[in-house]
Design a protein around this motif. Structure first.
Motif, short mmCIF file in Angstrom:
data_model
loop_
_atom_site.label_atom_id
_atom_site.label_comp_id
_atom_site.label_asym_id
_atom_site.label_seq_id
_atom_site.Cartn_x
_atom_site.Cartn_y
_atom_site.Cartn_z
N UNK A 1 -11.14 6.55 9.80
CA UNK A 1 -11.28 7.71 8.91
C UNK A 1 -12.56 8.46 9.25
N UNK A 2 -12.55 9.75 8.94
CA UNK A 2 -13.72 10.58 9.27
C UNK A 2 -14.98 10.09 8.57
N UNK A 3 -14.78 9.55 7.38
CA UNK A 3 -15.96 9.12 6.59
C UNK A 3 -16.73 7.97 7.21
N UNK A 4 -16.12 7.28 8.16
CA UNK A 4 -16.78 6.09 8.70
C UNK A 4 -18.17 6.42 9.23
N UNK A 5 -18.24 7.45 10.07
CA UNK A 5 -19.52 7.81 10.67
C UNK A 5 -20.58 8.10 9.61
N UNK B 1 -0.32 11.48 1.46
CA UNK B 1 0.10 10.10 1.70
C UNK B 1 0.65 9.96 3.12
N UNK B 2 1.45 10.97 3.53
CA UNK B 2 2.02 10.91 4.88
C UNK B 2 0.91 10.93 5.93
N UNK B 3 -0.06 11.80 5.72
CA UNK B 3 -1.16 11.89 6.69
C UNK B 3 -1.92 10.56 6.75
N UNK B 4 -2.11 9.96 5.60
CA UNK B 4 -2.83 8.69 5.56
C UNK B 4 -2.00 7.58 6.22
N UNK B 5 -0.69 7.60 5.97
CA UNK B 5 0.19 6.61 6.62
C UNK B 5 0.13 6.77 8.13
N UNK B 6 0.20 8.00 8.57
CA UNK B 6 0.21 8.23 10.02
C UNK B 6 -1.14 7.91 10.67
N UNK B 7 -2.20 8.27 10.00
CA UNK B 7 -3.53 7.93 10.50
C UNK B 7 -3.66 6.40 10.62
N UNK B 8 -3.23 5.74 9.57
CA UNK B 8 -3.38 4.29 9.53
C UNK B 8 -2.55 3.63 10.64
N UNK B 9 -1.30 4.08 10.77
CA UNK B 9 -0.45 3.47 11.78
C UNK B 9 -0.94 3.79 13.20
N UNK C 1 0.81 -1.22 0.00
CA UNK C 1 0.00 0.00 0.00
C UNK C 1 0.85 1.27 0.00
N UNK C 2 1.90 1.26 0.84
CA UNK C 2 2.64 2.52 1.02
C UNK C 2 4.02 2.51 0.36
N UNK C 3 4.43 1.37 -0.14
CA UNK C 3 5.71 1.32 -0.85
C UNK C 3 6.86 0.91 0.05
N UNK C 4 7.88 0.39 -0.60
CA UNK C 4 9.04 -0.17 0.08
C UNK C 4 9.86 0.89 0.81
N UNK D 1 16.76 7.81 10.74
CA UNK D 1 16.77 9.17 10.19
C UNK D 1 16.47 9.14 8.69
N UNK D 2 17.10 8.20 8.01
CA UNK D 2 16.89 8.10 6.56
C UNK D 2 15.43 7.81 6.27
N UNK D 3 14.87 6.92 7.06
CA UNK D 3 13.45 6.58 6.88
C UNK D 3 12.57 7.81 7.14
N UNK D 4 12.90 8.55 8.16
CA UNK D 4 12.11 9.75 8.47
C UNK D 4 12.22 10.75 7.32
N UNK D 5 13.39 10.78 6.73
CA UNK D 5 13.55 11.65 5.55
C UNK D 5 12.65 11.20 4.42
N UNK D 6 12.60 9.90 4.22
CA UNK D 6 11.74 9.39 3.13
C UNK D 6 10.27 9.68 3.43
N UNK D 7 9.91 9.56 4.69
CA UNK D 7 8.52 9.87 5.06
C UNK D 7 8.22 11.34 4.81
N UNK D 8 9.20 12.18 5.12
CA UNK D 8 9.00 13.62 4.91
C UNK D 8 8.86 13.95 3.42
N UNK D 9 9.48 13.09 2.60
CA UNK D 9 9.48 13.34 1.17
C UNK D 9 8.18 12.99 0.46
N UNK D 10 7.38 12.14 1.05
CA UNK D 10 6.15 11.73 0.34
C UNK D 10 5.13 12.87 0.45
N UNK D 11 4.09 12.77 -0.34
CA UNK D 11 3.09 13.84 -0.35
C UNK D 11 2.45 13.97 1.03
N UNK D 12 1.99 15.17 1.32
CA UNK D 12 1.34 15.40 2.62
C UNK D 12 0.17 14.45 2.81
#
Lengths: 672, 672
Positions: free
Chosen positions: B336-340, B323-331, B146-149, B310-321
């Protein structure tokens, strides 16, 4: 499959096997429910097994030395019912087949051992049959060692499906059978490559042949529709020295439009497809009609074992009266007369000695006097022998070269152990008991439920029964497990308070005919609460007054079990000292108390005084006694657990969770 | 073993590994309780794994892309605690090691995930860790898809002992992992040949290497005390394309007088033997003292992954806002707000349409709207996909070539399925739900208890929840299983009555943070009881007034769940027609009702009217609501089951067991 080729290659075999298929199709169609495909796929194997190998006599379903046939893939129940009907078992007239899956019939959706003598075991929950079969085979070995080959010499045959082999319990069974080299256990794997969801490969690609071999089995692979191959494989398997697996490549729903599909697993009720299948079979009679010559051939098979049985009866008549009486007592599951006297003697001695011991140790003290007078007991443990205290000095280890040993090292296999004990009890001639930690009731649970449903008097010795086990922490501390066992119908749950109650609980467990028992026993030492000797078994009433208030002054009733009874006695001392009249009721078995006449129950638990239940477990199951079944009887509270436990020394935990005499006193005062 | 040779061959390795052994000996001696031998035997493997391979950063225990380390042989908890202390995890200062197995410490007898961030899973009940690990590995594959290697690329390492491999659940895990070719799962088997009862051979002679290979694993066999061999094996395993088992021949309690014995499995507390072992190790510091250079070497290991992180955090910072928000929400496990909104829309539509459907079908209707908006759900079934209704159109199948699929064919492995779901939930990023029949709660039970203990919001979709399943009979008909689930702490048991309640139950289940849910669902169709649309989730209160008597005329309160709510409504109609004012309370979740303020509970269940509980299960668990917790609230009765079920069509069974509107009416009249 080329049905025509199968028909012409072995016409006599074909017509017999097809009788099974046709009856299955008709019964499932009539019920509009059930599983058609499995009986249709395994009809050839079953026909050869019953026709040429299985030692049985349809007129004597309980002949002790019959081979046992276990349909582990229980959803294929019409395979078994067809065989029982065709071979002429009295309990299975055609009417039963017509009433497949109807209320009151013996032909329930899944085979139920308690509905007919000829049904060896209840199956349906997958993997249970194959796991039972290990117990059947152990029982045969043990009884052969005890009574000799002239009286005990039979095989255990099993049909297991892919579902049985995917369930984890099958691994426990396979590994245990392999370890014990149970060479008279022969399992047919119905290798049809289909489960409910589709092809087996959707969820599993295990090489089953290699898997069985890894655990010490001999394996043969055959075409499950070739009667000669089946015959040869069984012949060879009977000569083996290890457990035997015969992988039978079959076609589920053979000859039907749904052959080899997941649809074939279910109820094949389409009339046209049914007719087409019968036509392909060359089966021209109407629904539920078996041609007379076919029925007659099957009935001859049903009589095939009669001579053998007569010969066996002759051998039984030839043994000494004493040996025969013992064999018959044992097979009937009757406790020996001496049991009561050894229990009484132990109780007397214990009441005098006032041992402060853990109830698991008390249980060992009981077994030390019971096992010598009850040679049918078969003890064991799931790798906790020293902790469960289930091994007594005289038992010996049941092993390949010591089949007279009476203690089984089941390994870390609580589920397989429980299922094997069910098999031993079902076989008859053994009274199995075995131990693990109470918390691991969870692992054994599917088989424990079946002990109850199948009405088998298995004894579960469940030690370390509360936070009292201490440092091992919440994964090992039962809190809901007394409730779980008590919620299960037809189960006696004993939580004895001291040596005397433990002896009484064992006496009751060992004299049950159709009910399993769970003994919930402490790890930690507990004081003797029954300090006066009474010959009468007070535990038999489920609950009784252990200590009472002065007449007319009773304000509080404390009801407790196991390790909390002595705590209730402490609380009583405090309350009485403060002038609060307090009765203590010990309640070692709720189910037996529930079975008492109402008058007795009211005498023990009169309305009026406040009631406090004390047990280091959850409250569920207690309200009936605290509040009265119809309510309004008493104000009540409960001192016990409402969360998981924790890791710390036991005394710290009892304090932490408020299960103390002070806590009980406070709860009583709060209510008054 | 020649300890001197081991010392001299790899002195740096030796001192690090021996720090684990020494801390273990000291902690167990101080606690006078625990298991010394396993950490002493596996110290070398763990040292190489942590030292050279495991991707982790002791300063960031929750780094999402860390490798997961699972100690399936949880009794060896001091191995884990030693590693966490030595590598410098903040939660594990020396004080924690000194307080091993004491109340309030993070170093409980067995590892408890909820006590410290660095503990990935609770282990101790054997086999659970290895079965969890399959879920961990599935989660890694699914999230990578889903989120890539760049964001998800890690291994799952497991240490399993002989006990883990004897438990049946291990077979379910091994077979499922093999089927799914989970190549990033690496299991070390601590092949020390010892269990509590003695040598493994007492109970098992399975060729474990062959067994794993039979299920599609790659296996290597090594000397578990040779750091070079361990290193080479891990290096090779990381390159494999199938799950990896490394059989490590080890000596339990290495270097101690109890080495290679069952005694070595337990607590080694003898002071002289302890001193002798340390002397042999060349360990000269006092209790709990680790030489500074050894501690420092370990702490360097604890920092080994910092750059990677650190490198991983850099890669996370590099993805779109986005995608990052979705990754963080998921983890973070946030719904999701739509559930209700999708739930509300479905409720509105259902209340209007008044569907008469089975609640299992209602559950499917919910999932059809939920799954598209909640990409973190991971569905499944134990080979009852069409019966559990857990697969929706958009999910796709999770498979070797389709890791983005969101439906797992678990096979006929309820226990392994539940344990794998625990692993997914623990890993984070997935919200697992899956189904089997309610009765087979029994098979899944050990892992279901752990969902609750571990505070994991797994959703169990348990269909065919009563005698209402009909012909399959008592082996498939739950009667005690609602009680079992309700008896378990920290578990929400939902038994919804119709589509609306089912939608509400799902909403609650999917928004839990630390509590698993059991959805108990019917096979048979049930009428809509909630026919007016309310946006509010009434199920959230656990119970509510569904229909009431006229003011001042209330004589009866009927309390029902699931399929029996409509039956209570029928009974109410009869009673009202006869002038007996009757309230109906629907109680879809007892636990949530218990959590309501007392005022609300009294409003729903006021004292006075007689109360009848109606549920096609056993009474246990009901008395609190029928009688009131402290008693004396109401006269009450219960209409339900008090025995096992039977095989017959459902409607025949409800009649047979007296669970009918007429039965409820009669019970009410009897009390009045």
């Amino acid at each position: 499959m080329d049905i025509a080729a199968l028909r012409s290659a072995h016409p006599d075999h074909w017509s017999k096997a097809t009788a099974i298929r046709a009856l299955t199709l008709d019964a499932v169609a009539a019920a509009n429910s059930g599983h058609s495909g499995m009986p249709m796929g395994m009809a050839d194997v079953a026909t050869v097994l019953f026709g040429k190998h299985l030692k049985f006599d349809a007129s004597a379903p309980l002949w002790h030395d019959r081979d046992r046939f276990i349909l582990s893939a229980g959803h294929g129940s019409m395979l078994l019912y067809s065989l029982l009907h065709l071979t002429g078992y009295e309990d299975f007239p055609l009417e039963q087949i017509r009433n497949f899956r109807q209320l009151g019939s013996r032909t329930a959706g899944h085979p139920e051992n308690f509905l007919a003598k000829a049904i060896e075991t209840t199956t349906g929950p997958l993997g249970q049959g194959i796991a039972n079969s290990v117990g059947f085979a152990i029982a045969e070995e043990a009884l052969r060692a005890r009574f000799g080959k002239k009286l005990v010499d039979h095989h255990t045959y099993v049909i297991a499906g892919d579902g049985c082999l995917m369930e984890g319990v099958s691994q426990e069974a396979i590994a245990l059978a392999g370890r014990q080299q149970l060479s008279k256990l022969i399992v047919f794997w119905d290798n049809n490559n289909i489960t409910i969801d589709g092809e087996v490969g959707l969820a599993d690609r295990t090489d089953q042949v290699a898997r069985f071999q890894a655990s010490g089995w001999d394996v043969q692979e055959i075409d499950g529709h070739d009667p000669e191959a089946i015959d040869a494989a069984i012949t060879r398997a009977k000569k083996g020295t290890r457990p035997q697996m015969i992988a039978c490549k079959t076609h589920i729903a053979l000859g039907h439009a749904a052959q080899d599909t997941a649809k074939g697993h279910g109820a094949l009720t389409d009339a046209d497809q049914l007719a087409a299948a019968k036509e392909a079979y060359g089966w021209t009679t109407g629904p539920f009609e078996v041609p007379a010559e076919v029925k007659s051939a099957w009935e001859e098979i049903g009589r095939r074992g009669t001579e053998d049985r007569y010969a066996w009866e002759g051998r039984l008549a030839d043994v000494s009266d004493r040996k025969r009486a013992e064999f018959e007592r044992t097979m009937a599951g009757e406790a020996p007369k001496k049991l009561t006297s050894v229990i009484r003697a132990l109780k007397k001695q214990a009441a005098e000695a006032r041992h402060k011991v853990a109830t698991r140790k008390a249980s060992e003290m009981v077994l030390e006097v019971v096992n010598p007078v009850m040679p049918e007991t078969m003890g064991g443990s799931a790798d906790l022998t020293g902790s469960n205290n289930t091994k007594t000095g005289d038992l010996g280890i049941f092993d390949i070269d010591s089949r007279d040993g009476r203690f089984v090292h089941y390994g870390i296999r609580e589920h397989g152990m429980a299922a094997a004990m069910n098999g031993m009890a079902l076989h008859g001639g053994l009274r199995p008991y075995s131990g693990t930690f109470m918390c691991f009731t969870d692992y054994a649970r599917p088989a424990m439920r079946l002990s109850a449903l199948m009405q088998q008097p298995v004894v579960y010795v469940m030690t370390h029964d509360s936070i009292g086990l201490g440092e091992d922490g919440p994964t090992h501390q039962p809190v809901e497990h007394l409730a779980i066992s008590r919620a299960t119908p037809n189960t006696l749950v004993f939580r004895p308070a001291d040596v005397v109650e433990t002896a009484e609980a064992w006496e009751l467990a060992l004299t049950q005919g159709g009910t399993p028992s769970v003994l919930s026993l402490t790890r930690q030492g507990v004081p003797a609460v029954r300090q006066q000797h009474k010959a009468k078994n007070l535990t038999e009433q489920g609950a009784y007054v252990l200590a009472d208030a002065e007449a007319g002054k009773r304000q509080v009733i404390l009801i407790a079990t196991g390790s909390e009874v002595s705590l209730a006695m402490e609380a009583r001392a405090t309350l009485e000292a403060e002038g609060i009249g307090t009765r203590v009721v010990s309640m070692p078995c709720m189910e037996l108390f529930a079975a008492q006449p109402e008058a007795y129950r009211k005498r023990v638990l009169p309305a009026g005084p406040v009631r406090i239940g004390v047990e280091a477990g959850v409250r569920m199951g207690w309200d009936r006694w605290l509040l009265g079944e119809r309510g309004r009887e008493a104000k009540a509270a409960f001192v016990g657990m409402s969360s998981f436990g924790a890791s710390a020394p036991a005394e710290v935990l009892f304090e932490h969770f408020g299960i103390t005499a002070e806590g009980v006193v406070q709860a009583a005062k709060d209510l008054l």
